[in-house]
Scaffold this motif. Sequence first.
Motif, PDB file in Angstrom:
ATOM      1  N   TRP A  81      -2.801   4.375 -42.503  1.00  0.00           N
ATOM      2  CA  TRP A  81      -2.750   5.496 -43.283  1.00  0.00           C
ATOM      3  C   TRP A  81      -1.429   6.344 -43.339  1.00  0.00           C
ATOM      4  CZ3 TRP A  81      -2.241  10.712 -43.140  1.00  0.00           C
ATOM      5  CH2 TRP A  81      -2.378  11.406 -44.240  1.00  0.00           C
ATOM      6  N   GLY A  82      -1.024   6.272 -44.593  1.00  0.00           N
ATOM      7  CA  GLY A  82       0.537   6.906 -44.684  1.00  0.00           C
ATOM      8  C   GLY A  82       1.574   6.094 -44.637  1.00  0.00           C
ATOM      9  N   GLY A  83       1.352   4.650 -44.367  1.00  0.00           N
ATOM     10  CA  GLY A  83       2.298   3.647 -44.141  1.00  0.00           C
ATOM     11  C   GLY A  83       2.730   3.477 -42.684  1.00  0.00           C
ATOM     12  N   PHE A  84       2.284   4.054 -41.575  1.00  0.00           N
ATOM     13  CA  PHE A  84       2.648   4.052 -40.306  1.00  0.00           C
ATOM     14  C   PHE A  84       2.172   2.853 -39.724  1.00  0.00           C
ATOM     15  CE2 PHE A  84       3.192   8.587 -41.073  1.00  0.00           C
ATOM     16  CZ  PHE A  84       4.025   9.007 -40.243  1.00  0.00           C
ATOM     17  N   PHE A  85       2.972   2.194 -38.803  1.00  0.00           N
ATOM     18  CA  PHE A  85       2.653   1.047 -37.836  1.00  0.00           C
ATOM     19  C   PHE A  85       2.651   1.522 -36.637  1.00  0.00           C
ATOM     20  CE2 PHE A  85       4.561  -1.074 -41.645  1.00  0.00           C
ATOM     21  CZ  PHE A  85       3.846  -2.056 -41.639  1.00  0.00           C
ATOM     22  N   PRO A  86       1.482   1.210 -35.938  1.00  0.00           N
ATOM     23  CA  PRO A  86       1.385   1.495 -34.574  1.00  0.00           C
ATOM     24  C   PRO A  86       2.043   0.670 -33.490  1.00  0.00           C
ATOM     25  CG  PRO A  86      -0.490   0.491 -35.099  1.00  0.00           C
ATOM     26  CD  PRO A  86       0.310   0.600 -36.490  1.00  0.00           C
ATOM     27  N   TYR A  87       2.508   1.166 -32.388  1.00  0.00           N
ATOM     28  CA  TYR A  87       3.288   0.337 -31.407  1.00  0.00           C
ATOM     29  C   TYR A  87       2.901   0.951 -29.865  1.00  0.00           C
ATOM     30  CZ  TYR A  87       6.455  -1.869 -34.494  1.00  0.00           C
ATOM     31  OH  TYR A  87       7.060  -2.806 -35.400  1.00  0.00           O
ATOM     32  N   LEU A  88       2.799  -0.129 -29.019  1.00  0.00           N
ATOM     33  CA  LEU A  88       3.139   0.270 -27.548  1.00  0.00           C
ATOM     34  C   LEU A  88       4.347  -0.278 -27.118  1.00  0.00           C
ATOM     35  CD1 LEU A  88      -0.420  -1.357 -26.281  1.00  0.00           C
ATOM     36  CD2 LEU A  88       0.174   1.073 -26.847  1.00  0.00           C
ATOM     37  N   MET A  89       4.877   0.644 -26.160  1.00  0.00           N
ATOM     38  CA  MET A  89       6.289   0.263 -25.700  1.00  0.00           C
ATOM     39  C   MET A  89       6.304   0.352 -24.428  1.00  0.00           C
ATOM     40  SD  MET A  89       7.975   3.304 -28.302  1.00  0.00           S
ATOM     41  CE  MET A  89       7.051   4.403 -27.377  1.00  0.00           C
ATOM     42  N   TYR A  90       7.266  -0.299 -23.605  1.00  0.00           N
ATOM     43  CA  TYR A  90       7.512  -0.194 -22.314  1.00  0.00           C
ATOM     44  C   TYR A  90       9.055  -0.471 -22.026  1.00  0.00           C
ATOM     45  CZ  TYR A  90       7.267  -0.966 -17.317  1.00  0.00           C
ATOM     46  OH  TYR A  90       7.252  -0.735 -15.990  1.00  0.00           O
ATOM     47  N   THR A  91       9.485   0.430 -21.223  1.00  0.00           N
ATOM     48  CA  THR A  91      10.948   0.231 -20.644  1.00  0.00           C
ATOM     49  C   THR A  91      10.845   0.424 -19.302  1.00  0.00           C
ATOM     50  OG1 THR A  91      11.856   1.028 -22.869  1.00  0.00           O
ATOM     51  CG2 THR A  91      13.476   1.008 -20.881  1.00  0.00           C
ATOM     52  N   GLN A  92      11.794  -0.422 -18.647  1.00  0.00           N
ATOM     53  CA  GLN A  92      11.919  -0.252 -17.073  1.00  0.00           C
ATOM     54  C   GLN A  92      13.328  -0.415 -16.743  1.00  0.00           C
ATOM     55  OE1 GLN A  92       8.859  -2.028 -14.334  1.00  0.00           O
ATOM     56  NE2 GLN A  92      10.598  -2.862 -13.196  1.00  0.00           N
ATOM     57  N   LYS A  93      13.895   0.875 -15.930  1.00  0.00           N
ATOM     58  CA  LYS A  93      15.263   0.944 -15.613  1.00  0.00           C
ATOM     59  C   LYS A  93      15.456   0.733 -14.338  1.00  0.00           C
ATOM     60  CE  LYS A  93      17.424   4.339 -16.781  1.00  0.00           C
ATOM     61  NZ  LYS A  93      18.302   5.438 -17.725  1.00  0.00           N
ATOM     62  N   ALA A  94      16.025  -0.114 -13.606  1.00  0.00           N
ATOM     63  CA  ALA A  94      16.421  -0.268 -12.233  1.00  0.00           C
ATOM     64  C   ALA A  94      17.865  -0.004 -11.670  1.00  0.00           C
ATOM     65  CB  ALA A  94      15.877  -1.546 -11.626  1.00  0.00           C
ATOM     66  N   PHE A  95      17.879   0.513 -10.491  1.00  0.00           N
ATOM     67  CA  PHE A  95      19.383   0.757  -9.876  1.00  0.00           C
ATOM     68  C   PHE A  95      19.146   0.057  -8.596  1.00  0.00           C
ATOM     69  CE2 PHE A  95      18.809   3.933 -12.731  1.00  0.00           C
ATOM     70  CZ  PHE A  95      20.016   4.202 -13.326  1.00  0.00           C
ATOM     71  N   TRP A  96      19.794  -1.145  -8.246  1.00  0.00           N
ATOM     72  CA  TRP A  96      19.942  -2.044  -7.170  1.00  0.00           C
ATOM     73  C   TRP A  96      21.223  -1.898  -6.465  1.00  0.00           C
ATOM     74  CZ3 TRP A  96      19.259  -8.036  -7.876  1.00  0.00           C
ATOM     75  CH2 TRP A  96      18.692  -8.589  -6.809  1.00  0.00           C
ATOM     76  N   ASP A  97      21.050  -1.743  -5.050  1.00  0.00           N
ATOM     77  CA  ASP A  97      22.271  -1.520  -4.287  1.00  0.00           C
ATOM     78  C   ASP A  97      22.468  -2.847  -3.766  1.00  0.00           C
ATOM     79  OD1 ASP A  97      22.364   1.149  -4.803  1.00  0.00           O
ATOM     80  OD2 ASP A  97      21.245   1.842  -3.187  1.00  0.00           O
ATOM     81  N   ILE A  98      22.641  -3.598  -4.544  1.00  0.00           N
ATOM     82  CA  ILE A  98      23.242  -5.197  -4.173  1.00  0.00           C
ATOM     83  C   ILE A  98      24.241  -5.359  -3.319  1.00  0.00           C
ATOM     84  CG2 ILE A  98      24.718  -5.911  -6.228  1.00  0.00           C
ATOM     85  CD1 ILE A  98      22.824  -8.503  -6.541  1.00  0.00           C
ATOM     86  N   TYR A  99      25.110  -4.367  -3.137  1.00  0.00           N
ATOM     87  CA  TYR A  99      26.379  -4.765  -2.241  1.00  0.00           C
ATOM     88  C   TYR A  99      26.110  -4.113  -0.913  1.00  0.00           C
ATOM     89  CZ  TYR A  99      28.349  -5.856  -6.747  1.00  0.00           C
ATOM     90  OH  TYR A  99      28.595  -6.325  -8.184  1.00  0.00           O
ATOM     91  N   SER A 106      17.551   1.585  -5.016  1.00  0.00           N
ATOM     92  CA  SER A 106      17.508   3.025  -4.765  1.00  0.00           C
ATOM     93  C   SER A 106      16.595   3.846  -5.734  1.00  0.00           C
ATOM     94  CB  SER A 106      19.007   3.651  -5.135  1.00  0.00           C
ATOM     95  OG  SER A 106      19.601   3.219  -6.321  1.00  0.00           O
ATOM     96  N   GLU A 107      16.440   2.860  -6.979  1.00  0.00           N
ATOM     97  CA  GLU A 107      15.555   3.908  -8.125  1.00  0.00           C
ATOM     98  C   GLU A 107      14.934   2.870  -9.055  1.00  0.00           C
ATOM     99  OE1 GLU A 107      14.248   6.511  -7.898  1.00  0.00           O
ATOM    100  OE2 GLU A 107      14.193   7.618  -9.920  1.00  0.00           O
ATOM    101  N   ILE A 108      13.769   2.968  -9.305  1.00  0.00           N
ATOM    102  CA  ILE A 108      13.100   2.573 -10.639  1.00  0.00           C
ATOM    103  C   ILE A 108      12.740   3.553 -11.433  1.00  0.00           C
ATOM    104  CG2 ILE A 108      11.568   0.624 -11.385  1.00  0.00           C
ATOM    105  CD1 ILE A 108      11.954  -0.958  -8.776  1.00  0.00           C
ATOM    106  N   ASN A 109      12.916   3.647 -12.576  1.00  0.00           N
ATOM    107  CA  ASN A 109      12.302   4.170 -13.569  1.00  0.00           C
ATOM    108  C   ASN A 109      11.414   3.790 -14.513  1.00  0.00           C
ATOM    109  OD1 ASN A 109      15.289   6.420 -13.686  1.00  0.00           O
ATOM    110  ND2 ASN A 109      13.571   6.387 -12.399  1.00  0.00           N
ATOM    111  N   PHE A 110      10.267   4.161 -14.853  1.00  0.00           N
ATOM    112  CA  PHE A 110       9.145   3.570 -15.588  1.00  0.00           C
ATOM    113  C   PHE A 110       8.969   4.316 -16.783  1.00  0.00           C
ATOM    114  CE2 PHE A 110       8.472   2.601 -11.163  1.00  0.00           C
ATOM    115  CZ  PHE A 110       8.097   1.199 -11.249  1.00  0.00           C
ATOM    116  N   ASN A 111       8.843   3.872 -18.028  1.00  0.00           N
ATOM    117  CA  ASN A 111       8.757   4.383 -19.224  1.00  0.00           C
ATOM    118  C   ASN A 111       7.990   3.788 -20.235  1.00  0.00           C
ATOM    119  OD1 ASN A 111      11.199   5.319 -21.828  1.00  0.00           O
ATOM    120  ND2 ASN A 111       9.281   6.441 -21.393  1.00  0.00           N
ATOM    121  N   PRO A 112       6.477   4.114 -20.109  1.00  0.00           N
ATOM    122  CA  PRO A 112       5.632   3.434 -20.989  1.00  0.00           C
ATOM    123  C   PRO A 112       5.240   4.711 -22.055  1.00  0.00           C
ATOM    124  CG  PRO A 112       4.376   4.373 -19.214  1.00  0.00           C
ATOM    125  CD  PRO A 112       5.862   4.574 -18.887  1.00  0.00           C
ATOM    126  N   GLY A 113       4.936   4.232 -23.212  1.00  0.00           N
ATOM    127  CA  GLY A 113       4.664   5.024 -24.384  1.00  0.00           C
ATOM    128  C   GLY A 113       3.885   4.482 -25.510  1.00  0.00           C
TER     129      GLY A 113
END
Length: 273
Positions: A81-99, A106-113
């Motif tokens: 209704w109203g022309g909207f499309f429903p979505y599930l989203m997920y983003t994961q951002k990581a910081f890796w002290d590889i050296y 060092s950090e992993i951030n999780f962003n579902p929505g």
Amino acid sequence: MYLKYLLICFALFSIKANSQIVEEKKNFRAADSLLKEHSFSVHRDNYFLTGMPLNEAVTRNNADVKYQVSFKLRLNSKPLWGGFFPYLMYTQKAFWDIYASSKPFSEINFNPGIAIVRPFYLKGGRLTYGTISLEHESNGRDSIYSRTWNMLAFSLKSQVSPRWTVGIRGWIPLVDKEDNPGLTKYVGYGEASATYQIKPGRWSADILFRKGSGLINYGSLQTQLNWKPYRDENYYVTLQWFVGYTESLIDYQEHKSMIRLGFTIKPENMGIF
């Protein structure tokens, strides 16, 4: 006489039917921009970058790898209704002290929505997405290392010309102030973005500005220069510069300036926000 009225009725019906078909095509033309994507597709940029700080001496402990995985799932092939499309989203951002010696993360951030997206055209045929989303972001840790917040966000993203795409996004932050004192000052209440196609199909530049709630302090700026080596492939060589706060949640109060180089996979179209 009856034949005359029958022909008139048929003509009126044909005109009405044709106008309805035209109107339906007009209404769904913007929606086609979403439907031509696979239901499972790239959401934000997916990248793997490595780099070093610009505001301090480079060591094995502050040079790192930053990578992001981001995807979205369209839940329906027809608008609600109203022309909207429903979505599930997920983003994961990581910081890796590889050296560093033990190569820790060092950090992993999780962003579902979840989000609803309304495609439409502005005056002049400018494709635009209006989005309402409810999102959670955290680092999945507890105790004094816990960083978490939620947001109700509203955004508009528009292809204002063949080369320019611009977006604006605002949110109502929902923050646990006990675990995250002052986080709202740093994440702020909105951001603005722009992408310019320097050489369409080959070179592009992105900018993302997030305003903190402070007058001149806080906030962040991220810029990218992207080069596509092969026109038929959807990956880029990316040079990224980040300066400001909240690049990662664990260090949201630290001012950082990082330059990184690596590879990026971008959304096939302009992305929903």
